[in-house]
Design an enzyme around this catalytic site. Structure first.
Site, PDB file in Angstrom:
ATOM      1  N   GLY A  49       6.878  -0.420 -12.409  1.00 22.92           N
ATOM      2  CA  GLY A  49       8.470  -0.889 -12.666  1.00 22.92           C
ATOM      3  C   GLY A  49       8.700  -2.078 -11.723  1.00 22.92           C
ATOM      4  N   GLN A  54      12.369  -9.061  -6.841  1.00 26.19           N
ATOM      5  CA  GLN A  54      11.120  -8.640  -6.108  1.00 26.19           C
ATOM      6  C   GLN A  54       9.995  -9.865  -6.450  1.00 26.19           C
ATOM      7  OE1 GLN A  54      10.629  -4.628  -7.990  1.00 26.19           O
ATOM      8  NE2 GLN A  54       9.472  -4.220  -5.930  1.00 26.19           N
ATOM      9  N   CYS A  98       6.983   1.873  -3.937  1.00 28.89           N
ATOM     10  CA  CYS A  98       7.631   0.470  -4.341  1.00 28.89           C
ATOM     11  C   CYS A  98       6.631  -0.873  -4.000  1.00 28.89           C
ATOM     12  CB  CYS A  98       8.997   0.369  -3.497  1.00 28.89           C
ATOM     13  SG  CYS A  98       9.898  -1.121  -3.799  1.00 28.89           S
ATOM     14  N   LEU A  99       6.491  -1.380  -4.946  1.00 28.93           N
ATOM     15  CA  LEU A  99       5.699  -2.815  -4.612  1.00 28.93           C
ATOM     16  C   LEU A  99       5.907  -3.563  -3.803  1.00 28.93           C
ATOM     17  CD1 LEU A  99       4.994  -3.568  -8.617  1.00 28.93           C
ATOM     18  CD2 LEU A  99       3.501  -2.207  -7.115  1.00 28.93           C
ATOM     19  N   HIS A 140      15.561   3.755  -9.468  1.00 32.68           N
ATOM     20  CA  HIS A 140      14.904   2.981  -8.276  1.00 32.68           C
ATOM     21  C   HIS A 140      14.958   1.400  -8.541  1.00 32.68           C
ATOM     22  CE1 HIS A 140      11.457   1.963  -5.470  1.00 32.68           C
ATOM     23  NE2 HIS A 140      11.479   1.106  -6.200  1.00 32.68           N
ATOM     24  N   GLU A 141      14.653   1.032 -10.000  1.00 32.21           N
ATOM     25  CA  GLU A 141      14.766  -0.421 -10.025  1.00 32.21           C
ATOM     26  C   GLU A 141      15.932  -1.122 -10.294  1.00 32.21           C
ATOM     27  OE1 GLU A 141      11.965  -1.800 -10.045  1.00 32.21           O
ATOM     28  OE2 GLU A 141      10.750  -0.119 -10.039  1.00 32.21           O
ATOM     29  N   HIS A 144      17.404  -2.041  -7.293  1.00 33.99           N
ATOM     30  CA  HIS A 144      16.885  -3.397  -6.755  1.00 33.99           C
ATOM     31  C   HIS A 144      18.113  -4.499  -7.095  1.00 33.99           C
ATOM     32  CE1 HIS A 144      12.757  -2.946  -4.808  1.00 33.99           C
ATOM     33  NE2 HIS A 144      12.481  -2.085  -5.810  1.00 33.99           N
TER      34      HIS A 144
HETATM   35 ZN    ZN Z   1      10.934  -0.919  -5.574  1.00 35.77          ZN
END
Ligand code: ZN
Length: 167
Positions: A49, A54, A98-99, A140-141, A144
Site C-alpha cells: 500500500g 508518501q 510502512c514504506l 493504515h493508508e 496517511h
Molecule cells: Zn505507511
C-alpha cells in the site's frame, strides 16, 4: 501506462508525512499519471500500500495490492477520496510495516473489518467490505491522508522492533 515512473518515497520524520491531504477535485491526466506512478513505486519497493502524501502529493489518494501469494496475478486498487463508513467491534493486533519507515515493524491494533467507500479512476463510487490484511491496509493508508502514522497508533515502545534483513 507508457510513462510510468517510480517516485521517491518520503521517509519519517519528513514533516509532509504529518500533513492532512486535500480531496481530489477532478480525475484528470495528472491524477491518472500519479496513480500509475504510485503503483509502480509500490510494486518496486515492494509494498502492499502507498498513500499519495508518501510521494509528496498532498491529495487523498491511495494505491494497494494485498494479494499475498508470490505467483498470483497483481490486483491493483486505486482509491480516490476514500473514507471508512463502518467497522467491526472486533479488532486485530499484529505486525505492520510502512514504506516511510524502512527500518522497523510495529504491532498495531486495527479493526478486524471495515466498510469503506471511494471513487475509482473511472469516477465511479465503490463500496468495499474488507477484513484482515486488506482492512488493516485500508486503515493504515487512510491514516496517511490525515497525517497520522502507524507509530502514532502504537501503545508501547515494546511493540516496535527492527525490520528483519534478508540480505
Ligand atoms: Zn505507511
Amino acid at each position: 501506462m507508457e510513462h510510468m515512473t517510480t517516485r521517491p518515497i518520503l521517509i519519517h520524520p519528513d514533516p509532509r508525512l504529518k500533513t492532512v491531504a486535500d480531496p481530489v477535485r477532478e480525475i484528470d491526466d495528472d491524477i491518472r499519471r500519479l496513480a500509475d506512478d504510485m503503483l509502480q513505486t509500490m510494486y518496486e519497493a515492494p509494498g502492499i500500500g502507498l498513500a499519495a502524501p508518501q510521494v509528496a502529493e498532498m491529495c487523498r489518494m491511495l494505491v494497494m495490492d494485498c494479494v499475498k501469494e508470490d505467483d498470483a496475478a497483481p490486483r491493483p486498487m486505486v482509491l480516490i477520496n476514500p473514507r471508512i463508513t463502518g467497522h467491526s467491534d472486533e479488532v486485530q493486533f499484529g505486525p505492520e510495516g510502512c514504506l516511510s519507515f524502512p527500518e522497523i515493524f510495529a504491532n498495531v491494533e486495527r479493526w478486524y473489518e471495515v466498510d469503506a467507500e471511494y471513487m475509482n479512476l473511472e469516477g465511479h463510487m465503490v463500496q468495499v467490505h474488507a477484513r484482515g490484511l486488506l482492512a488493516r491496509a485500508i486503515q493504515h493508508e487512510l491514516d496517511h491522508l490525515d497525517g497520522v502514522l502507524f507509530l502514532d497508533r502504537v501503545a508501547s515502545h515494546r511493540d516496535v522492533y527492527p525490520r528483519k534483513r534478508y540480505r
